[in-house]
Scaffold this active site. Structure first.
Site, mmCIF file in Angstrom:
data_model
loop_
_atom_site.group_PDB
_atom_site.id
_atom_site.type_symbol
_atom_site.label_atom_id
_atom_site.label_comp_id
_atom_site.label_asym_id
_atom_site.label_seq_id
_atom_site.Cartn_x
_atom_site.Cartn_y
_atom_site.Cartn_z
ATOM 1 N N HIS A 7 -3.958 1.965 5.142
ATOM 2 C CA HIS A 7 -3.837 3.043 4.507
ATOM 3 C C HIS A 7 -4.231 4.163 5.366
ATOM 4 O O HIS A 7 -5.399 4.447 5.579
ATOM 5 C CB HIS A 7 -4.584 3.047 3.301
ATOM 6 C CG HIS A 7 -4.057 4.065 2.254
ATOM 7 N ND1 HIS A 7 -3.359 5.108 2.445
ATOM 8 C CD2 HIS A 7 -4.396 4.030 0.855
ATOM 9 C CE1 HIS A 7 -3.205 5.938 1.429
ATOM 10 N NE2 HIS A 7 -3.995 5.214 0.594
ATOM 11 N N CYS B 262 -3.672 10.955 -0.613
ATOM 12 C CA CYS B 262 -2.435 10.088 -0.110
ATOM 13 C C CYS B 262 -1.150 10.438 -0.203
ATOM 14 O O CYS B 262 -0.314 9.920 0.463
ATOM 15 C CB CYS B 262 -2.701 8.701 -0.759
ATOM 16 S SG CYS B 262 -4.460 8.201 -0.610
ATOM 17 N N HIS C 215 4.206 2.590 -1.838
ATOM 18 C CA HIS C 215 2.938 2.891 -1.297
ATOM 19 C C HIS C 215 2.161 1.783 -1.130
ATOM 20 O O HIS C 215 1.365 1.626 -0.204
ATOM 21 C CB HIS C 215 2.523 3.906 -2.716
ATOM 22 C CG HIS C 215 0.936 4.491 -2.195
ATOM 23 N ND1 HIS C 215 0.867 5.354 -1.186
ATOM 24 C CD2 HIS C 215 -0.156 4.411 -2.729
ATOM 25 C CE1 HIS C 215 -0.388 5.784 -1.123
ATOM 26 N NE2 HIS C 215 -1.210 5.188 -2.120
ATOM 27 N N THR D 278 -4.220 -2.922 -3.847
ATOM 28 C CA THR D 278 -5.187 -3.002 -4.882
ATOM 29 C C THR D 278 -4.782 -3.416 -6.142
ATOM 30 O O THR D 278 -3.476 -3.487 -6.120
ATOM 31 C CB THR D 278 -5.804 -1.347 -5.091
ATOM 32 O OG1 THR D 278 -4.438 -0.732 -5.500
ATOM 33 C CG2 THR D 278 -6.295 -0.616 -3.798
ATOM 34 N N PHE E 61 -5.337 9.898 -5.464
ATOM 35 C CA PHE E 61 -6.382 10.057 -6.218
ATOM 36 C C PHE E 61 -6.079 11.600 -7.007
ATOM 37 O O PHE E 61 -5.393 12.726 -6.352
ATOM 38 C CB PHE E 61 -7.627 10.202 -5.481
ATOM 39 C CG PHE E 61 -8.528 8.880 -5.349
ATOM 40 C CD1 PHE E 61 -7.532 7.602 -5.759
ATOM 41 C CD2 PHE E 61 -9.461 8.712 -4.896
ATOM 42 C CE1 PHE E 61 -8.301 6.343 -5.526
ATOM 43 C CE2 PHE E 61 -9.980 7.366 -4.676
ATOM 44 C CZ PHE E 61 -9.363 6.411 -4.972
ATOM 45 N N LYS F 167 1.769 -0.199 4.831
ATOM 46 C CA LYS F 167 0.560 -0.455 4.798
ATOM 47 C C LYS F 167 -0.014 -1.865 5.160
ATOM 48 O O LYS F 167 -1.134 -2.232 5.408
ATOM 49 C CB LYS F 167 -0.262 0.024 3.515
ATOM 50 C CG LYS F 167 -0.098 1.427 3.503
ATOM 51 C CD LYS F 167 -0.430 2.153 2.063
ATOM 52 C CE LYS F 167 -0.602 3.458 1.784
ATOM 53 N NZ LYS F 167 0.980 3.773 1.459
ATOM 54 N N GLU G 279 2.552 0.380 -9.656
ATOM 55 C CA GLU G 279 3.730 0.908 -8.870
ATOM 56 C C GLU G 279 4.943 0.042 -9.002
ATOM 57 O O GLU G 279 6.063 0.446 -9.281
ATOM 58 C CB GLU G 279 3.279 0.839 -7.386
ATOM 59 C CG GLU G 279 4.495 1.323 -6.643
ATOM 60 C CD GLU G 279 4.167 1.729 -4.880
ATOM 61 O OE1 GLU G 279 5.077 2.003 -4.499
ATOM 62 O OE2 GLU G 279 2.965 1.180 -4.685
ATOM 63 N N THR H 202 -8.326 8.390 -10.861
ATOM 64 C CA THR H 202 -8.065 7.124 -9.892
ATOM 65 C C THR H 202 -7.316 6.178 -10.569
ATOM 66 O O THR H 202 -6.909 5.280 -9.788
ATOM 67 C CB THR H 202 -9.513 6.601 -9.664
ATOM 68 O OG1 THR H 202 -10.246 6.062 -10.470
ATOM 69 C CG2 THR H 202 -10.385 7.679 -8.594
#
Length: 421
Positions: A347, A176, A313, A317, A407, A342, A324, A282
């Site tokens: 995404h 990403c 970003h 999630t 990731f 997004k 973030e 992750t």
């Protein structure tokens, strides 16, 4: 006009750009859709056959792709074709293509132009053919172009051949952060005097396996009956991300070269920071994310107070949004205006960093920034930032920031400055 920074580095500007996504292929179309405050997510009935996958949501590009000479694109799967469309549009925007399309200009073939481009992976159809051989022993589906379409460097290498690029190649396959790292590394290559121009970008084709990767982690939205209601970045009721599709390309150029050729200048790239968490593959790390943001600010030679807006970003999630927001607050210590693209187009993985940067640059020049679609109740675990509402906001910004996290614990931050002669 000073063509170098106080540290002796060359100044770098963006002289062209383009994107392809559910928002369209041009800024005017994208702006109109952004101002509706409604997302582009849709239900995918063709995914019903994946019985063990929970999500049925995605954000594909449904438009027609322009045609190119078949002989020149035979080694391109859909992901490379998406990168070609956005790159061709960006080069045209920068005035770097012959008007009749007969050939690329000498500037691109001189060796002074390089390419930095990424994705998460090559085309899934080609990867599937390779997997079928391993699974069944049948290699009849393979041909001379299978690996070219499947290889992780498929975008960068296919573009370099198509446009006869003979400068350096930087392959940014960092999930990403692929698109944002491509811009950052291209910026550094020019600032250091190693290249005069760089083509930078990222692309991602839509595939069910991409969605399944996040689905197995419990990170995808399952609001299958209500695609208009998700993703909902920062919201306490968010339930995960939605996969998108597209590509983005920007043309970076040495300022002196851009001025001498009379190029239109969209902005100056002034800061870039990238690092690794070094803690988990992750699970995000707010401390190292914050460090990447501060690295970009230090590189730009400004303070966090100078930045008027952040394109986040913002994946929707649970842990990602919290981490973030905390990272941003650690660096800014104020309610800085922030929103996530997004929430409109999902995404786009390897493409998101460049698409989001290009939109951010255009919003800075427009003086209007999109908001967060579907944000109704900010999660109290998220830091106290200024989460822009769905109606968007007028902001007179001199500096803007775009952040991405991937990731592997890869973190990136880019800072753009409004162009002032």
């Amino acid at each position: 006009m000073d063509f170098t920074k106080p540290n002796g580095k060359r100044r770098v500007v963006i002289t062209g750009g383009a994107m392809i996504s559910a928002l369209g292929r041009d800024w005017e179309t994208a702006l109109a859709k952004l101002k509706t405050g409604k997302n582009c997510i849709r239900y995918m009935p063709e995914w019903e056959r994946y019985t063990k996958m929970n999500t049925r949501l995605a954000c594909p590009f449904d438009g027609e792709l322009p045609s190119f000479p078949r002989k020149k694109i035979r080694g391109m799967g859909r992901v490379a074709l998406l990168s070609l469309v956005s790159t061709n549009d960006a080069l045209a925007d920068a005035g770097l293509l012959n008007e009749d399309g007969s050939d690329v200009i000498e500037e691109l073939k001189s060796g002074n132009t390089g390419i930095a481009y990424g994705t998460c992976m090559g085309s899934m159809d080609a990867i599937g053919d390779l997997a079928e051989m391993v699974k069944t022993g049948d290699s009849s589906q393979l041909n001379s172009q299978t690996y070219i379409k499947a290889m992780p460097q498929t975008n960068a290498c296919n573009l370099s051949v198509y446009y006869q690029i003979r400068g350096r190649v930087i392959v940014t396959d960092t999930a990403c952060t692929s698109g944002s790292q491509s811009i950052g590394y291209a910026y550094e290559a020019i600032a250091d005097g190693r290249q005069t121009m760089m083509i930078a970008g990222g692309a991602e084709e839509l595939s069910a396996p991409d969605a399944a990767i996040f689905d197995t982690l419990g990170a995808t939205s399952v609001q299958n009956k209500n695609p208009e209601s998700t993703p909902r970045c920062w919201d306490k009721d968010r339930d995960g991300l939605v996969i998108g599709e597209g590509a983005g390309t920007v043309i970076l150029e040495d300022l002196e070269h851009a001025v001498n050729r009379g190029a239109k200048i969209y902005c100056e790239v002034v800061g870039f920071g990238t690092n690794m968490d070094g803690t988990h593959i992750t699970s995000p790390n707010a401390e190292t994310q914050a460090r990447a943001l501060q690295m970009a600010i230090d590189d730009a030679g400004i303070t966090s107070d100078d930045i008027a807006y952040i394109n986040a970003h913002g994946t929707s999630t649970h842990h990602g949004d919290i981490s973030e927001s905390q990272a941003v607050y650690k660096v800014f210590n104020r309610a800085v205006p922030i929103s996530s693209t997004k929430s409109y187009i999902g995404h786009i993985l390897g493409a998101c960093g460049c698409v989001e940067s290009w939109l951010t640059i255009n919003m800075m020049n427009e003086g209007w920034f999109h908001g967060n679609v579907n944000l109704e109740n900010v999660d109290p675990e998220c830091a106290p930032l200024d989460y822009i509402g769905a109606e968007g906001r007028n902001i007179d910004a001199k500096y803007v920031m775009s952040n991405n996290f991937a990731f592997g614990g890869v973190n990136t931050s880019l800072i753009f400055k409004k162009w002032e002669k």
